[in-house]
Design a protein around this motif. Structure first.
Motif, mmCIF file in Angstrom:
data_model
loop_
_atom_site.group_PDB
_atom_site.id
_atom_site.type_symbol
_atom_site.label_atom_id
_atom_site.label_comp_id
_atom_site.label_asym_id
_atom_site.label_seq_id
_atom_site.Cartn_x
_atom_site.Cartn_y
_atom_site.Cartn_z
ATOM 1 N N LYS A 33 -0.374 -13.068 12.609
ATOM 2 C CA LYS A 33 -1.447 -13.089 13.450
ATOM 3 C C LYS A 33 -1.928 -11.628 13.641
ATOM 4 O O LYS A 33 -2.470 -10.925 15.060
ATOM 5 C CB LYS A 33 -0.705 -13.266 14.879
ATOM 6 C CG LYS A 33 -0.562 -14.894 14.471
ATOM 7 C CD LYS A 33 -0.193 -15.360 16.091
ATOM 8 C CE LYS A 33 0.128 -17.385 15.276
ATOM 9 N NZ LYS A 33 -0.897 -17.617 16.097
ATOM 10 N N GLY A 34 -1.509 -10.506 12.576
ATOM 11 C CA GLY A 34 -1.780 -8.427 12.718
ATOM 12 C C GLY A 34 -0.853 -8.767 13.699
ATOM 13 O O GLY A 34 -0.941 -7.377 13.925
ATOM 14 N N ARG A 35 0.516 -8.699 13.959
ATOM 15 C CA ARG A 35 0.982 -7.985 15.059
ATOM 16 C C ARG A 35 2.595 -7.852 14.490
ATOM 17 O O ARG A 35 2.439 -6.059 15.042
ATOM 18 C CB ARG A 35 2.295 -8.979 15.569
ATOM 19 C CG ARG A 35 1.720 -10.288 17.028
ATOM 20 C CD ARG A 35 2.955 -11.283 17.652
ATOM 21 N NE ARG A 35 1.902 -12.388 17.834
ATOM 22 C CZ ARG A 35 2.254 -13.472 17.448
ATOM 23 N NH1 ARG A 35 3.623 -13.192 16.953
ATOM 24 N NH2 ARG A 35 1.516 -14.347 17.977
ATOM 25 N N THR A 36 2.155 -7.309 12.573
ATOM 26 C CA THR A 36 2.925 -6.341 12.191
ATOM 27 C C THR A 36 1.748 -6.571 10.437
ATOM 28 O O THR A 36 1.557 -7.429 10.405
ATOM 29 C CB THR A 36 4.390 -7.289 11.307
ATOM 30 O OG1 THR A 36 5.003 -7.068 12.272
ATOM 31 C CG2 THR A 36 5.052 -6.316 10.875
ATOM 32 N N SER A 37 2.363 -5.227 10.085
ATOM 33 C CA SER A 37 1.229 -4.454 8.982
ATOM 34 C C SER A 37 1.437 -5.179 7.540
ATOM 35 O O SER A 37 3.127 -5.259 7.197
ATOM 36 C CB SER A 37 0.943 -3.600 9.379
ATOM 37 O OG SER A 37 0.336 -3.124 8.068
#
Length: 73
Positions: A33-37
């Motif tokens: 979800k792109g919360r963490t790279s």
């Protein structure tokens, strides 16, 4: 290509990827979800993902590194 795209290519969902890699569902969910790279994950997790998704670690990281360099992270 993003992690979620590789999952789609392999006809796999996050739960299945979690079972196959041993990486927690929450960690994978945050990555998808792109919360963490993906660049922030451990090399061990990156290796597990690349082997399970049948793609090189460099390919997995490519889009994330381009975005970070451009300041989109």
């Amino acid at each position: 290509m993003k992690l979620k795209d590789y999952l789609k290519d392999e006809n796999m969902n996050i739960s299945e990827l979690s079972r196959k890699t041993g990486i927690s569902y929450m960690t994978l969910n945050d990555l998808c979800k792109g919360r963490t790279s993906l660049t922030k994950t451990s090399s061990e997790n990156l290796y597990k993902l690349s082997k399970t998704l049948r793609v090189s670690m460099e390919d997995l990281l490519a889009d994330y590194l381009i975005e970070e360099k451009a300041g989109f992270s």
